[in-house]
Motif scaffolding. Sequence first.
Motif, PDB file in Angstrom:
ATOM      1  N   CYS A   1      -4.528   8.281  18.317  1.00 23.05           N
ATOM      2  CA  CYS A   1      -4.373   6.824  18.367  1.00 23.05           C
ATOM      3  C   CYS A   1      -3.376   6.356  17.300  1.00 23.05           C
ATOM      4  O   CYS A   1      -2.791   7.156  16.570  1.00 23.05           O
ATOM      5  N   GLU A   2      -3.194   5.060  17.213  1.00 18.23           N
ATOM      6  CA  GLU A   2      -2.277   4.481  16.233  1.00 18.23           C
ATOM      7  C   GLU A   2      -2.690   4.837  14.801  1.00 18.23           C
ATOM      8  O   GLU A   2      -1.847   5.138  13.962  1.00 18.23           O
ATOM      9  N   ALA A   3      -3.986   4.815  14.516  1.00 15.74           N
ATOM     10  CA  ALA A   3      -4.464   5.162  13.171  1.00 15.74           C
ATOM     11  C   ALA A   3      -4.193   6.639  12.864  1.00 15.74           C
ATOM     12  O   ALA A   3      -3.825   6.985  11.741  1.00 15.74           O
ATOM     13  N   PHE A   4      -4.372   7.494  13.858  1.00 18.13           N
ATOM     14  CA  PHE A   4      -4.088   8.926  13.709  1.00 18.13           C
ATOM     15  C   PHE A   4      -2.617   9.090  13.319  1.00 18.13           C
ATOM     16  O   PHE A   4      -2.275   9.790  12.360  1.00 18.13           O
ATOM     17  N   THR A   5      -1.751   8.415  14.042  1.00 15.13           N
ATOM     18  CA  THR A   5      -0.317   8.456  13.761  1.00 15.13           C
ATOM     19  C   THR A   5      -0.032   7.939  12.355  1.00 15.13           C
ATOM     20  O   THR A   5       0.774   8.527  11.617  1.00 15.13           O
ATOM     21  N   SER A   6      -0.690   6.869  11.960  1.00 13.44           N
ATOM     22  CA  SER A   6      -0.479   6.299  10.625  1.00 13.44           C
ATOM     23  C   SER A   6      -0.872   7.276   9.527  1.00 13.44           C
ATOM     24  O   SER A   6      -0.175   7.389   8.509  1.00 13.44           O
ATOM     25  N   VAL A   7      -1.983   7.978   9.715  1.00  5.70           N
ATOM     26  CA  VAL A   7      -2.414   8.970   8.719  1.00  5.70           C
ATOM     27  C   VAL A   7      -1.352  10.057   8.576  1.00  5.70           C
ATOM     28  O   VAL A   7      -0.910  10.367   7.467  1.00  5.70           O
ATOM     29  N   TYR A   8      -0.925  10.623   9.683  1.00  8.79           N
ATOM     30  CA  TYR A   8       0.041  11.718   9.614  1.00  8.79           C
ATOM     31  C   TYR A   8       1.394  11.228   9.100  1.00  8.79           C
ATOM     32  O   TYR A   8       2.043  11.925   8.319  1.00  8.79           O
ATOM     33  N   ASP A   9       1.830  10.050   9.523  1.00 11.00           N
ATOM     34  CA  ASP A   9       3.096   9.500   9.016  1.00 11.00           C
ATOM     35  C   ASP A   9       3.012   9.254   7.510  1.00 11.00           C
ATOM     36  O   ASP A   9       3.962   9.531   6.776  1.00 11.00           O
ATOM     37  N   SER A  10       1.883   8.740   7.053  1.00  8.90           N
ATOM     38  CA  SER A  10       1.689   8.473   5.626  1.00  8.90           C
ATOM     39  C   SER A  10       1.682   9.766   4.825  1.00  8.90           C
ATOM     40  O   SER A  10       2.284   9.843   3.749  1.00  8.90           O
ATOM     41  N   LEU A  11       1.001  10.767   5.339  1.00  6.74           N
ATOM     42  CA  LEU A  11       0.961  12.052   4.651  1.00  6.74           C
ATOM     43  C   LEU A  11       2.340  12.709   4.624  1.00  6.74           C
ATOM     44  O   LEU A  11       2.737  13.282   3.611  1.00  6.74           O
ATOM     45  N   ARG A  12       3.082  12.602   5.738  1.00  3.26           N
ATOM     46  CA  ARG A  12       4.439  13.149   5.775  1.00  3.26           C
ATOM     47  C   ARG A  12       5.322  12.486   4.717  1.00  3.26           C
ATOM     48  O   ARG A  12       6.069  13.146   3.998  1.00  3.26           O
ATOM     49  N   ALA A  13       5.216  11.160   4.613  1.00  5.73           N
ATOM     50  CA  ALA A  13       6.016  10.423   3.620  1.00  5.73           C
ATOM     51  C   ALA A  13       5.598  10.776   2.194  1.00  5.73           C
ATOM     52  O   ALA A  13       6.453  10.950   1.314  1.00  5.73           O
TER      53      ALA A  13
ATOM     54  N   MET B   1       0.844  -1.180   0.000  1.00  4.05           N
ATOM     55  CA  MET B   1       0.000   0.000   0.000  1.00  4.05           C
ATOM     56  C   MET B   1       0.889   1.242   0.000  1.00  4.05           C
ATOM     57  O   MET B   1       1.850   1.309   0.757  1.00  4.05           O
ATOM     58  N   THR B   2       0.578   2.198  -0.842  1.00  8.77           N
ATOM     59  CA  THR B   2       1.380   3.418  -0.881  1.00  8.77           C
ATOM     60  C   THR B   2       1.048   4.302   0.306  1.00  8.77           C
ATOM     61  O   THR B   2       0.025   4.115   0.973  1.00  8.77           O
ATOM     62  N   ASP B   3       1.909   5.268   0.537  1.00 11.09           N
ATOM     63  CA  ASP B   3       1.700   6.187   1.652  1.00 11.09           C
ATOM     64  C   ASP B   3       0.351   6.885   1.545  1.00 11.09           C
ATOM     65  O   ASP B   3      -0.401   6.937   2.512  1.00 11.09           O
ATOM     66  N   LEU B   4       0.051   7.387   0.360  1.00 14.86           N
ATOM     67  CA  LEU B   4      -1.190   8.124   0.192  1.00 14.86           C
ATOM     68  C   LEU B   4      -2.409   7.216   0.329  1.00 14.86           C
ATOM     69  O   LEU B   4      -3.424   7.617   0.894  1.00 14.86           O
ATOM     70  N   SER B   5      -2.322   5.989  -0.154  1.00 10.20           N
ATOM     71  CA  SER B   5      -3.481   5.095  -0.028  1.00 10.20           C
ATOM     72  C   SER B   5      -3.751   4.742   1.430  1.00 10.20           C
ATOM     73  O   SER B   5      -4.911   4.585   1.820  1.00 10.20           O
ATOM     74  N   THR B   6      -2.716   4.656   2.239  1.00  5.71           N
ATOM     75  CA  THR B   6      -2.909   4.428   3.674  1.00  5.71           C
ATOM     76  C   THR B   6      -3.670   5.596   4.282  1.00  5.71           C
ATOM     77  O   THR B   6      -4.631   5.408   5.033  1.00  5.71           O
ATOM     78  N   ALA B   7      -3.243   6.803   3.961  1.00  5.93           N
ATOM     79  CA  ALA B   7      -3.917   7.995   4.478  1.00  5.93           C
ATOM     80  C   ALA B   7      -5.352   8.084   3.980  1.00  5.93           C
ATOM     81  O   ALA B   7      -6.262   8.427   4.744  1.00  5.93           O
ATOM     82  N   LEU B   8      -5.567   7.749   2.704  1.00  8.63           N
ATOM     83  CA  LEU B   8      -6.932   7.775   2.149  1.00  8.63           C
ATOM     84  C   LEU B   8      -7.853   6.806   2.873  1.00  8.63           C
ATOM     85  O   LEU B   8      -9.018   7.110   3.127  1.00  8.63           O
TER      86      LEU B   8
END
Length: 85
Positions: free
Chosen positions: A65-77, A1-8
Amino acid sequence: MTDLSTALELAPVVERVHGDNHPELTRVRELTEQISQSAVATETTQLFRELRTITQDYAVPSDGCEAFTSVYDSLRAADASHAKA
């Protein structure tokens, strides 16, 4: 999964769970969707600039939460990848 697709995938969930305390998450979700549909580099650059501003450079709040962190980490990447392109 790409960074953006994780955030989406996760941005709507995080918005639903944390949106009452973090109303900026609605705009984060909207911007993420716009970036995924943007084919114009200058537009994408502006969208990422707004994301950095409203997220305070992707800083996860203490109640995130963990999902919140994942969204921001994915968007940063995704932002970093876009900047290199």
